[in-house]
Motif scaffolding. Structure first.
Motif, PDB file in Angstrom:
ATOM      1  N   UNK A  99       0.784  -1.241   0.000  1.00  0.00           N
ATOM      2  CA  UNK A  99       0.000   0.000   0.000  1.00  0.00           C
ATOM      3  C   UNK A  99       0.813   1.285   0.000  1.00  0.00           C
ATOM      4  N   UNK A 100       2.104   1.251   0.354  1.00  0.00           N
ATOM      5  CA  UNK A 100       2.820   2.527   0.493  1.00  0.00           C
ATOM      6  C   UNK A 100       4.036   2.621  -0.414  1.00  0.00           C
ATOM      7  N   UNK A 101       3.879   2.185  -1.617  1.00  0.00           N
ATOM      8  CA  UNK A 101       4.948   2.383  -2.591  1.00  0.00           C
ATOM      9  C   UNK A 101       6.211   1.600  -2.331  1.00  0.00           C
ATOM     10  N   UNK A 102       6.100   0.473  -1.657  1.00  0.00           N
ATOM     11  CA  UNK A 102       7.307  -0.312  -1.370  1.00  0.00           C
ATOM     12  C   UNK A 102       7.517  -1.432  -2.366  1.00  0.00           C
ATOM     13  N   UNK A 103       7.173  -1.171  -3.632  1.00  0.00           N
ATOM     14  CA  UNK A 103       7.203  -2.237  -4.630  1.00  0.00           C
ATOM     15  C   UNK A 103       8.537  -2.998  -4.660  1.00  0.00           C
ATOM     16  N   UNK A 104       9.618  -2.253  -4.468  1.00  0.00           N
ATOM     17  CA  UNK A 104      10.956  -2.871  -4.528  1.00  0.00           C
ATOM     18  C   UNK A 104      11.132  -3.937  -3.428  1.00  0.00           C
ATOM     19  N   UNK A 105      10.352  -3.817  -2.340  1.00  0.00           N
ATOM     20  CA  UNK A 105      10.435  -4.813  -1.260  1.00  0.00           C
ATOM     21  C   UNK A 105      10.040  -6.206  -1.752  1.00  0.00           C
ATOM     22  N   UNK A 106       9.213  -6.240  -2.792  1.00  0.00           N
ATOM     23  CA  UNK A 106       8.780  -7.523  -3.346  1.00  0.00           C
ATOM     24  C   UNK A 106       9.960  -8.348  -3.830  1.00  0.00           C
ATOM     25  N   UNK A 107      10.995  -7.667  -4.332  1.00  0.00           N
ATOM     26  CA  UNK A 107      12.181  -8.392  -4.795  1.00  0.00           C
ATOM     27  C   UNK A 107      12.810  -9.144  -3.626  1.00  0.00           C
ATOM     28  N   UNK A 108      12.973  -8.437  -2.499  1.00  0.00           N
ATOM     29  CA  UNK A 108      13.587  -9.084  -1.336  1.00  0.00           C
ATOM     30  C   UNK A 108      12.705 -10.215  -0.813  1.00  0.00           C
ATOM     31  N   UNK A 109      11.400  -9.958  -0.733  1.00  0.00           N
ATOM     32  CA  UNK A 109      10.496 -11.008  -0.247  1.00  0.00           C
ATOM     33  C   UNK A 109      10.541 -12.237  -1.169  1.00  0.00           C
ATOM     34  N   UNK A 110      10.564 -11.989  -2.482  1.00  0.00           N
ATOM     35  CA  UNK A 110      10.614 -13.096  -3.444  1.00  0.00           C
ATOM     36  C   UNK A 110      11.876 -13.923  -3.268  1.00  0.00           C
ATOM     37  N   UNK A 111      13.004 -13.232  -3.068  1.00  0.00           N
ATOM     38  CA  UNK A 111      14.277 -13.930  -2.873  1.00  0.00           C
ATOM     39  C   UNK A 111      14.236 -14.741  -1.567  1.00  0.00           C
ATOM     40  N   UNK A 112      13.679 -14.123  -0.522  1.00  0.00           N
ATOM     41  CA  UNK A 112      13.593 -14.827   0.771  1.00  0.00           C
ATOM     42  C   UNK A 112      12.697 -16.062   0.662  1.00  0.00           C
ATOM     43  N   UNK A 113      11.599 -15.943  -0.096  1.00  0.00           N
ATOM     44  CA  UNK A 113      10.698 -17.103  -0.269  1.00  0.00           C
ATOM     45  C   UNK A 113      11.404 -18.219  -1.037  1.00  0.00           C
ATOM     46  N   UNK A 114      12.155 -17.839  -2.067  1.00  0.00           N
ATOM     47  CA  UNK A 114      12.890 -18.841  -2.850  1.00  0.00           C
ATOM     48  C   UNK A 114      13.892 -19.566  -1.950  1.00  0.00           C
ATOM     49  N   UNK A 115      14.585 -18.786  -1.105  1.00  0.00           N
ATOM     50  CA  UNK A 115      15.565 -19.401  -0.204  1.00  0.00           C
ATOM     51  C   UNK A 115      14.880 -20.319   0.804  1.00  0.00           C
ATOM     52  N   UNK A 116      13.686 -19.916   1.229  1.00  0.00           N
ATOM     53  CA  UNK A 116      12.917 -20.747   2.167  1.00  0.00           C
ATOM     54  C   UNK A 116      12.576 -22.101   1.518  1.00  0.00           C
ATOM     55  N   UNK A 117      12.108 -22.034   0.283  1.00  0.00           N
ATOM     56  CA  UNK A 117      11.732 -23.259  -0.429  1.00  0.00           C
ATOM     57  C   UNK A 117      12.949 -24.179  -0.588  1.00  0.00           C
ATOM     58  N   UNK A 118      14.072 -23.588  -0.955  1.00  0.00           N
ATOM     59  CA  UNK A 118      15.297 -24.385  -1.132  1.00  0.00           C
ATOM     60  C   UNK A 118      15.751 -25.025   0.180  1.00  0.00           C
ATOM     61  N   UNK A 119      15.551 -24.279   1.263  1.00  0.00           N
ATOM     62  CA  UNK A 119      16.024 -24.759   2.555  1.00  0.00           C
ATOM     63  C   UNK A 119      15.076 -25.785   3.194  1.00  0.00           C
ATOM     64  N   UNK A 120      13.763 -25.550   3.089  1.00  0.00           N
ATOM     65  CA  UNK A 120      12.820 -26.380   3.850  1.00  0.00           C
ATOM     66  C   UNK A 120      11.918 -27.290   3.006  1.00  0.00           C
TER      67      UNK A 120
END
Ligand SMILES: [Zn+2]
Ligand SMILES: [Zn+2]
Length: 242
Positions: A99-120
């Motif tokens: 909601x507050x223009x943090x679109x770039x945060x999606x990149x970090x969240x996406x990377x963190x989710x990918x790492x989560x999948x690889x790890x768990x």
């Protein structure tokens, strides 16, 4: 470095002085030396991923790791779900992202989710045929400028090497936000809202940002099964505990 690049750098630093970057997980402002990163030292070192006992179906943290009350009461149609974080740990960050223009945060969240999948859940990667997001209504997507789950999918697809199918699901009605409804109303609010393309014999990994009661994931799954999916699993950025 060209003159334009120097101007860009200076502009970026001035922006940072007025709007200091923050950690996308805990929301803390980042130390000067960490400005070019998106996580504070603490969250980087001990990323608070969901681990340990979870419900065997929906992935919600649950003592004993059997089925949670909700799944015991009514089994979802998707086979399994998991989430990278507990919602309360990333609540502020998700709100800023959407909601507050943090679109770039999606990149970090996406990377963190990918790492989560690889790890768990590394086994999921080979078992899924493609990844696709819970869709927004086109009107809502135009207003926001992006589908938050779509950005997450792009990164997971890229890092985990799962094909990304952007438009398998469509949302045909602009419904009330699920967060404003409870119980049965959540289900009726989404009746007939999603349509899917044919996905015969495909194993689908469906991505969303928040898993609360799982109604959205379940309604999307029903439609994917109607169109021939062999299996639907859910991967969310966050899971509410309650
Ligand atoms: Zn942090
Ligand atoms: Zn459950």
């Amino acid at each position: 470095m060209s003159f334009e690049e120097i101007v860009d750098e200076i502009r970026e630093y001035i922006m940072y002085v007025f709007f200091p970057p923050y950690c996308v997980i805990c929301g803390k402002h980042l130390h000067f030396a960490k400005w070019d990163q998106r996580l504070c030292a603490h969250c980087e070192q001990e990323t608070p991923y969901i681990q340990g006992d979870v419900c065997e179906i929906c992935g919600k943290p649950a003592i004993g790791g059997t089925l949670c009350e909700q799944c015991l009461r009514k089994r979802p149609v998707f086979t399994k779900a998991c989430a990278a974080f507990v919602y309360d740990d990333v609540r502020k960050g998700i709100a800023r992202y959407k909601y507050s223009g943090g679109k770039v945060d999606g990149d970090t969240y996406g990377i963190l989710m990918a790492e989560y999948l690889l790890q768990f859940h590394k086994d999921w990667i080979a078992e899924m045929d493609f990844i696709t997001p819970v869709p927004l209504h086109p009107k809502k997507q135009r207003k926001r400028g992006f589908n938050q789950s779509g950005i997450l999918c792009e990164w997971i697809s890229e890092i985990c090497d799962i094909p990304y199918e952007e438009d398998v699901l469509q949302r045909t009605k602009n419904t009330k936000p699920q967060s404003k409804l409870d119980g049965k109303k959540r289900e009726s609010n989404l009746k007939g809202v999603f349509t899917a393309q044919k996905c015969k014999d495909k194993a689908v990994l469906l991505v969303d940002d928040i898993f609360t009661t799982g109604t959205t994931a379940n309604e999307c799954s029903k439609e994917l099964y109607r169109k021939g999916a062999k299996e639907v699993r859910i991967f969310c950025l966050s899971h509410t505990k309650g």
